[in-house]
Design a protein around this motif. Structure first.
Motif, mmCIF file in Angstrom:
data_model
loop_
_atom_site.group_PDB
_atom_site.id
_atom_site.type_symbol
_atom_site.label_atom_id
_atom_site.label_comp_id
_atom_site.label_asym_id
_atom_site.label_seq_id
_atom_site.Cartn_x
_atom_site.Cartn_y
_atom_site.Cartn_z
ATOM 1 N N ASP A 268 0.829 -1.202 0.000
ATOM 2 C CA ASP A 268 0.000 0.000 0.000
ATOM 3 C C ASP A 268 0.878 1.273 0.000
ATOM 4 O O ASP A 268 0.635 2.229 -0.734
ATOM 5 N N THR A 269 1.925 1.253 0.823
ATOM 6 C CA THR A 269 2.839 2.403 0.932
ATOM 7 C C THR A 269 3.499 2.703 -0.411
ATOM 8 O O THR A 269 3.560 3.854 -0.846
ATOM 9 N N LEU A 270 3.989 1.651 -1.077
ATOM 10 C CA LEU A 270 4.742 1.854 -2.325
ATOM 11 C C LEU A 270 3.832 2.196 -3.503
ATOM 12 O O LEU A 270 4.191 2.996 -4.364
ATOM 13 N N ILE A 271 2.649 1.581 -3.537
ATOM 14 C CA ILE A 271 1.756 1.847 -4.676
ATOM 15 C C ILE A 271 1.102 3.231 -4.538
ATOM 16 O O ILE A 271 0.991 3.974 -5.505
ATOM 17 N N ASN A 272 0.689 3.571 -3.313
ATOM 18 C CA ASN A 272 -0.011 4.852 -3.118
ATOM 19 C C ASN A 272 0.904 5.998 -2.690
ATOM 20 O O ASN A 272 0.438 7.107 -2.431
ATOM 21 N N LYS A 273 2.210 5.713 -2.615
ATOM 22 C CA LYS A 273 3.216 6.740 -2.285
ATOM 23 C C LYS A 273 2.856 7.483 -0.989
ATOM 24 O O LYS A 273 2.958 8.712 -0.905
ATOM 25 N N ASN A 274 2.402 6.716 0.001
ATOM 26 C CA ASN A 274 1.976 7.331 1.256
ATOM 27 C C ASN A 274 2.343 6.412 2.418
ATOM 28 O O ASN A 274 1.885 5.271 2.482
ATOM 29 N N SER A 275 3.184 6.935 3.314
ATOM 30 C CA SER A 275 3.710 6.081 4.396
ATOM 31 C C SER A 275 2.995 6.270 5.735
ATOM 32 O O SER A 275 3.401 5.693 6.736
ATOM 33 N N GLN A 276 1.907 7.071 5.761
ATOM 34 C CA GLN A 276 1.305 7.406 7.060
ATOM 35 C C GLN A 276 0.827 6.181 7.835
ATOM 36 O O GLN A 276 1.123 6.026 9.023
#
Length: 489
Positions: A268-276
């Motif tokens: 999810d982090t890598l595909i959506n470019k969001n690490s929250q």
């Protein structure tokens, strides 16, 4: 025996070169300094199905794979982990075959759960069954006893066939406790250091409950197994796919658990470019875990991620995975689907393919895994940056074959030369050897399109920084001369 805080391999006995002897040669030739944490050998025992997960016995090795001597030889240089399907044994096992012949007169009859052990007259009650977490239409199978012609119904949690191939064991029975003791003694004799308790959540059958992770009885059983394992210097790893709170209960009882949340979080982090979400998770998870991104099944979604994901967002992620060649396994029972009908159990793919075969994204995923507290496991297909094996799925009709390619010696040789694999091996060496990974872990403040994690111990410190816009990863660390050094992953 303490589990080593270094990287482990997960492999089938025949998937790196064809058998256990070749596996040992491959490990010594290419990976002697890579898998310092050990090797998880997926079931090498004689089995009647489910690629090894329906064992006939744990006292023998499937002759096609080799012998106990081969396991022992691997154990000379690598800590060996094997599975014990603690809930059930194969219908083709000598124990159940004897029961099929003689029924209640069999010396093994008490190993199994005939229905009168639950219902006095042996007749199943629908209201009781409705409360259970079912893995098939009904949790029992009917068999005809050869000598008497009588029908016996016995408990079978799993199995795609009717009657089932996998027969449940009665863990309350002294005979089962003796059998498990025999298996563990044999493991110990043959250099096995860690045992994964597969399907342990299902061992307790109690009317009025879901028959899944029944408390407190499950802990009584785990205490028995732990006492047995401790006496032989074997470490345990219970395997439970369930709501994360159940996993955390095991952690509270001092057991290692599997991090089944991390694979989805990283994707999810890598595909959506969001690490929250990832950073929030890494701040609050138990640290005594085995981490993985890929395995012989798929990337866990439900029930492992229940209450941790928005199903609309999850559906978008699943659609991207499907576009990239993945297939899905789905939840069977309606009551375990999401209210909006979302029913994805696992995303089946290779991790390299689901990240669009992007070397930097793949290395970023592994860097996050290796910086996450726990014992990192790398699946053999992931080790060699294998791609989705669509042909195997079409040939066998089994969706999981997408990530179960058997590599020949020639394919191993070729794969190791790939730049992405060379970079991964270098990263594994760093994770194995840098002392700060035995120190204190921190999630550092960062923008939502970045990841920043650090480890520190005495004068050693390393910090991972990932720019999710480019998927580039950098590790800054203090080297042996006390100098700040930059390592581009």
């Amino acid at each position: 025996m303490a589990v080593k805080n270094q990287v482990q391999l997960i492999t089938y006995p025949d998937s790196l070169g064809g058998n256990l002897k070749t596996l040992n040669n491959v490990l010594l030739k290419y990976f002697s300094d890579i898998f310092k944490g050990g090797v998880h050998i997926l079931p090498p025992f004689p089995s009647s199905g489910d690629r090894g997960f329906a064992p006939l016995t744990y006292l023998e090795i499937e002759p096609e794979f080799g012998t106990w001597e081969d396991i022992k030889a691997i154990g000379e240089n690598f800590d060996v982990l094997v599975d014990l399907m603690v809930n059930h044994i194969s219908q083709k096992s000598k124990y159940f075959q004897d029961f099929l012949l003689k029924g209640r007169k069999s010396e093994y009859a008490d190993l199994f759960i005939t229905l009168d052990k639950l219902w006095k007259d042996g007749k199943p009650v629908k209201e009781d069954i409705d409360k259970m977490f079912l893995r098939r239409q009904v949790p029992y199978s009917a068999f005809t006893i050869k000598e008497t012609g009588e029908e016996e119904k016995v408990w079978t949690t799993f199995g795609k066939t009717d009657p089932s191939e996998q027969i449940d064991l009665d863990v309350k029975s002294e005979k089962v406790k003796q059998l498990l003791t025999d298996f563990f003694i044999n493991f110990s004799k043959n250099n096995v250091k860690i045992v994964r308790l597969d399907a342990v959540g299902y061992v307790i059958k109690k009317l009025g409950t879901s028959c899944f992770f029944v408390e407190p009885e499950i802990y009584e059983f785990l205490d028995f197994i732990k006492g047995l394992a401790d006496s032989l210097g074997i470490e345990l790893l219970p395997e439970v796919h369930s709501h994360y709170t159940i996993q955390y209960k095991l952690a509270e009882h001092g057991f290692f658990i599997y991090d089944f949340i991390l694979p989805y979080r990283v994707l999810d982090t890598l595909i959506n470019k969001n690490s929250q979400e990832l950073c929030k998770y890494l701040k609050n998870r138990p640290s005594k875990q085995f981490t993985m991104l890929d395995c012989h099944d798929g990337i866990p979604v439900k029930p492992d991620m229940d209450d941790l994901i928005d199903t609309k967002e999850a559906r978008k992620l699943v659609d991207i995975a499907l576009e990239r060649g993945s297939n899905l396994s789905l939840i069977v029972s309606d009551e375990h689907k999401a209210p909006d009908g979302f029913d994805v159990h696992q995303i089946r793919c290779t991790y390299y393919s689901v990240l669009n075969k992007d070397d930097d994204a793949y290395l970023a995923a592994r860097a996050i895994q290796f910086f996450t507290p726990g014992i990192p496991q790398v699946y053999y297909v992931g080790l060699l940056a294998g791609e989705n094996d669509i042909e195997a799925v079409e040939r066998t009709g089994e969706g999981r074959e997408i990530n179960r390619h058997n590599f020949t010696l020639e394919e191993i040789e070729q794969s190791i030369k790939k730049p992405v694999v060379q970079r991964l091996l270098e990263l594994i060496r760093f994770r194995n050897e840098y002392p700060a990974f035995n120190g204190e872990f921190k999630v550092l403040d960062c923008a939502k399109d970045e990841v920043s994690l650090s480890w520190e111990k005495e004068d050693k410190k390393c910090t991972l920084f990932i720019d999710l816009k480019t998927n580039k990863s950098v590790i800054n660390y203090i080297d042996n001369n006390g100098k700040e050094t930059e390592y581009l992953v």
